[in-house]
Every structure is written in structure tokens, then in C-alpha cells.
Design an enzyme around this catalytic site. Structure first.
Site, mmCIF file in Angstrom:
data_model
loop_
_atom_site.group_PDB
_atom_site.id
_atom_site.type_symbol
_atom_site.label_atom_id
_atom_site.label_comp_id
_atom_site.label_asym_id
_atom_site.label_seq_id
_atom_site.Cartn_x
_atom_site.Cartn_y
_atom_site.Cartn_z
ATOM 1 C CG HIS A 95 2.026 -5.967 -0.644
ATOM 2 N ND1 HIS A 95 1.423 -6.794 -1.573
ATOM 3 C CD2 HIS A 95 1.534 -6.328 0.566
ATOM 4 C CE1 HIS A 95 0.600 -7.615 -0.940
ATOM 5 N NE2 HIS A 95 0.655 -7.358 0.352
ATOM 6 C CG ASP A 151 1.452 -5.002 4.152
ATOM 7 O OD1 ASP A 151 2.217 -4.211 3.565
ATOM 8 O OD2 ASP A 151 0.358 -5.351 3.673
ATOM 9 C CD GLU A 152 -0.548 -9.444 3.153
ATOM 10 O OE1 GLU A 152 -1.542 -10.028 3.630
ATOM 11 O OE2 GLU A 152 -0.575 -8.860 2.049
ATOM 12 C CB VAL A 153 8.092 -9.154 4.120
ATOM 13 C CG1 VAL A 153 9.398 -9.103 3.330
ATOM 14 C CG2 VAL A 153 7.725 -7.741 4.584
#
Length: 480
Positions: A95, A151-153
Site C-alpha cells: 500500500h 499488509d497486502e504486499v
């Protein structure tokens, strides 16, 4: 069925400022309300409204002005005066859209078409991250806790340098993730030895106990496990928290949601959905072994799913939801007493914003209530079948189809009736839109007002506008 109240630990409200950043005056009014509702702290995600300076000045938003240094300091001072801690959230791996969208930063992406993920092999990328952290920490005097995101790499391991790194025997994408986060966390500890570091947990969920133990993160970070769904899997969540604890990370956080997690474009908050999420989290807390030390819960309020997505619900329409979630945590259920406290405090008759009504006590009106009411009213109009599907109505499809418009072969009498109806809908919408615009502009920057209207209103009014214009053009050819 009730659970014990939320165990000891901080109740922190997430302020996502990467969309619709409230004007400072409104921000202060929100903080005051949060403190009255029992909030212990703020998890503040600034992104591009932080007053980055020097080589990072390009990160500042252009659509609306970033908060000034004095405004950031005054927000913290006001929060502290209300007994609330401020915890900044700075993304350091995934992100990173607000950084990597800039042309001068393109070379720091893991892969060219993924704007959110930092290339973990470029030392320059770590330097950018550490400079972001340095500037944020410097503008938060006395800071003791920092959230480094992670998060959410997405697409990690897909870049050419990562593929080369992974080609060595025994190396995995998990290790690649852990090596970067450990490097950042160690650098934070070196710069600020007493800093508590929080990170999102999702990239570690599939990792084995042995991998976590050997990660280098034990003793460095406190994972924050997030789940925003109303049907959160209690046993699975308990197992995950117990696994992190067994790996040596006994200090853990939970993250629930009071808004911004229903769908990417939701306009009006469903209180019941978020209440259900918190009831599930209470079951999780009641099922944990004593070894797990829950430091607190972050009640998230996402304003965008990511930097480049559309706006989620604005804060005013979600305040009843937030109040309900907090009272549910305090009581272990949404009891009659909890409901009475919410309706009394906010001056509403129903906790669902679409039907909240108003009590007669003027001094209990919550900040942003008028905008919440107007948004609900306008949203109902925008979603009414008569307006939304006007182009597909019998008269428009039967007497004013694209074929007929193009050839200007229409029945004037029916076409004039179509024009009158479309004009009436437009006028009704415009009246409500102007009221929303005026109220929203008092709480949010003009850029937020423009974006919200273009996203929610224009797709509905544009077809109506085209019909009125096409009618006028056709009648010129058909009526003397």
C-alpha cells in the site's frame, strides 16, 4: 448470548486520512466525541495529507492541501487533552501507492504495473521509508507507538530482482517479506529504542510456527490481526492469535471495523454489519488462553480501500455505527442499556443511520449529523428505481430509443412528457445535491465535495441530462 466485556487494552479509533480528510475544526469535534464515547487513542493514517518536507515534499496531496505542521501538532495536543494517545500509521512495504505513483519513484516498485508494493532489494526504497518515518516521528513529540503497516504486499516475489533472489536454494517469498519488515523494524528500534512497533498480520497468517520463530520479528513487533467481516471465523482467529503467541509474539492487537469495509463504493453505513463484526471479536477475546496479551483493538474506519480507489462512507454517516461498536465492546453485547446510551448520547431514535430520526434534545446532536441525514436522503433518491432506471422505462425505450434519437424520428407529445419527467427528476436531485454540497463543504475540503458528487451523483444525473438535451434537439426537427 453475551460475552464478557472487551478485556483490558486500548480502544483505538482508526482515522484514515487518505480520502476525505476532515477540516481541522471538524477533526477536533470528532476527537471530542470519540473521547466521550470511551476511545483511548487514535490510529492516524495520514498518507498524502502529512506535511512531508524536503525530498519527500512531492508526496503531499495536490487535490487538497496537506495538514500544516501546526495542525498536526494541535490535533495531537487536543487528543492528549482528552486522554487519548495518537499512534501514526506509516506504510513501509505494501500500500505504498501514494509514494510509488510518482514518476521519480517508479523504479522502486516491485513490478512496474503494481503501484502499491515496494521493491525490497533497493536500498533507496528503505531510505525513503525511513525518511518518511523520521519526519512523522519528529512531528509527534513523545511518541511511544508506531504502526508500520506491511499488509497486502501484492506481487511480492514477482519482480526480476526478487526472482533472482528466490533462485537460491531454500529461499521463499515468506522469507523475502520477513527480511524487509525485520530490516525496517530494526532500523526503527535503532533510531528510537523505546518505540513500540505494530504491524498488520495478514502476510504472516500462512507462515509456520518455525518460520515465525526464526523470523527475527519476535520481540520487535506486535502483530495486529484484522478481520472486518460480520461472520468472522472465531476458531480460526483464535488459532492464529495463539500461533503468534506460541511463536513468542504474545503482545497482540485486534482490528475490527466501524465503516469502510462493506464494499469499495459504499455510501451509507450498515450499523448491524459492524455490530456483528464486534460480537464475533468478543467471542474471540473470550476464547483466548491467558498467555495471549491483547494490547488493544483498533476500530478501523477506512476511507478508501487503497490510495487510488474511490471514497467509502464519510465519517458522519458512520458515527452511529462507531458508537454502537464501542458500547458493544464495553457491555459484552448490544444490550438495551448499550442501545440507550448510544441513542441518548447521539440524540437519535434508531442506531441505523438510514432510519435514525432525531430526538428533541438539541445539545445531543453529534457533529456531522446534518450531513449524515442529507446523504441518506440523497442516496435514497439516487437509488430509487424511477430515477436510476429512467432510460430503461417503457416510454424512453419505446419512443425515445438511441435509434430514434439519432434519426430524430420521435413522437413530439410523448417526447415532451419524457422531457418534463427527466427535468423534474433533475431539479429534485439538484436541490438535494446543493444542500449536501453546502453542508459537506463546511466539514471537508472542496476536493472531497467535488469527488463525492462526481462519484455518486454524476453517474445518475448524466443520463437524465443527455435525455433533456436530446429531446430539445429532436423537437427542433419535429415541431414548427
Amino acid at each position: 448470548m453475551s460475552c464478557p466485556p472487551w478485556p483490558k487494552g486500548k480502544k483505538v479509533v482508526h482515522l484514515d486520512l487518505k480520502g476525505a480528510p476532515p477540516r481541522v475544526e471538524y477533526l477536533h469535534r470528532l476527537i471530542e466525541l470519540f473521547s466521550e464515547l470511551g476511545v483511548d487513542g487514535l490510529l492516524v493514517e495520514y498518507e498524502d495529507v502529512f506535511p512531508y518536507d524536503g525530498e519527500l515534499k512531492l508526496l503531499q496531496a495536490t487535490a487538497q492541501p496537506a495538514y500544516s505542521r501546526d495542525e498536526v501538532l494541535s490535533m495531537q495536543e487536543f487528543a492528549r487533552s482528552k486522554g487519548m494517545e495518537v499512534i501514526p500509521l506509516v506504510q513501509t512495504f505494501g500500500h505504498m501507492e501514494f509514494v510509488l505513483k510518482h514518476r521519480s519513484m517508479w523504479h522502486l516498485r516491485e513490478v512496474a504495473h503494481c503501484v502499491g508494493t515496494l521493491n525490497p532489494h533497493r536500498e533507496e526504497g528503505v531510505k525513503v521509508v525511513m525518511e518518511m518515518l523520521r519526519q512523522v516521528v519528529e512531528l509527534h513529540p513523545g511518541l511511544s507507538t508506531l504502526h508500520i503497516g506491511a499488509d497486502e504486499v501484492y506481487m511480492l516475489g514477482e519482480g526480476e530482482e526478487s526472482k533472482l533472489w528466490l533462485a537460491s536454494p531454500g529461499r521463499t517469498v515468506e522469507q523475502l517479506f520477513l527480511s524487509h519488515v525485520t530490516k525496517v523494524a530494526r532500523a526503527v528500534k535503532e533510531a528510537w529504542p523505546h518505540m513500540t512497533i505494530i504491524m498488520w498480520d495478514d502476510m504472516m497468517r500462512g507462515m509456520s510456527l518455525d518460520t515465525l520463530k526464526a523470523s527475527g520479528l519476535v520481540g520487535l513487533v506486535q502483530p495486529m490481526l484484522w478481520d472486518y467481516t460480520p461472520n468472522l471465523d472465531v476458531s480460526q482467529t483464535v488459532s492464529l492469535l495463539e500461533k503468534y503467541c506460541s511463536a513468542g509474539m504474545a503482545d497482540l492487537w485486534a482490528a475490527s471495523s466501524f465503516k469502510g469495509s462493506t464494499s469499495v463504493y459504499t455510501c451509507v453505513t450498515s450499523t448491524q454489519r459492524h455490530l456483528d463484526n464486534h460480537l464475533q471479536w468478543l467471542k474471540v477475546a473470550a476464547s483466548l488462553s491467558p498467555a495471549v496479551n491483547i494490547k488493544g483493538i483498533a476500530i478501523t474506519g477506512w476511507q478508501r480501500y487503497d490510495h487510488l480507489s474511490v471514497l467509502c462512507e464519510l465519517i458522519p454517516v458512520a458515527i452511529p455505527s462507531l458508537a454502537v461498536c464501542l458500547q458493544t465492546l464495553l457491555h459484552g453485547q448490544f444490550s438495551a442499556e448499550a442501545q440507550s446510551k448510544v441513542t441518548g448520547k447521539l440524540g437519535i431514535s434508531s442506531v441505523e443511520v438510514e432510519t435514525m430520526g432525531m430526538t428533541c434534545v438539541a445539545d445531543t446532536v453529534f457533529p456531522g449529523r446534518r450531513l449524515a441525514e442529507l446523504i441518506v436522503e440523497l442516496n435514497a433518491l439516487l437509488n430509487s428505481e424511477d430515477i436510476r432506471f429512467f432510460e430503461n422505462s417503457m416510454f424512453v425505450r419505446g419512443w425515445f430509443s438511441p435509434y430514434q434519437r439519432q434519426r430524430k424520428t420521435v413522437t413530439p407529445l410523448i417526447t415532451m412528457q419524457i422531457h418534463n419527467q427527466a427535468s423534474l427528476y433533475l431539479a429534485t436531485l439538484q436541490q438535494k445535491v446543493e444542500a449536501v454540497r453546502e453542508e459537506m463543504a463546511s466539514l471537508y475540503p472542496d476536493s472531497t465535495v467535488q469527488e463525492w458528487i462526481e462519484e455518486h451523483v454524476s453517474p445518475v444525473t448524466a443520463p437524465l441530462q443527455r435525455i433533456t438535451e436530446d429531446v430539445a434537439a429532436c423537437l427542433k426537427e419535429m415541431v414548427p
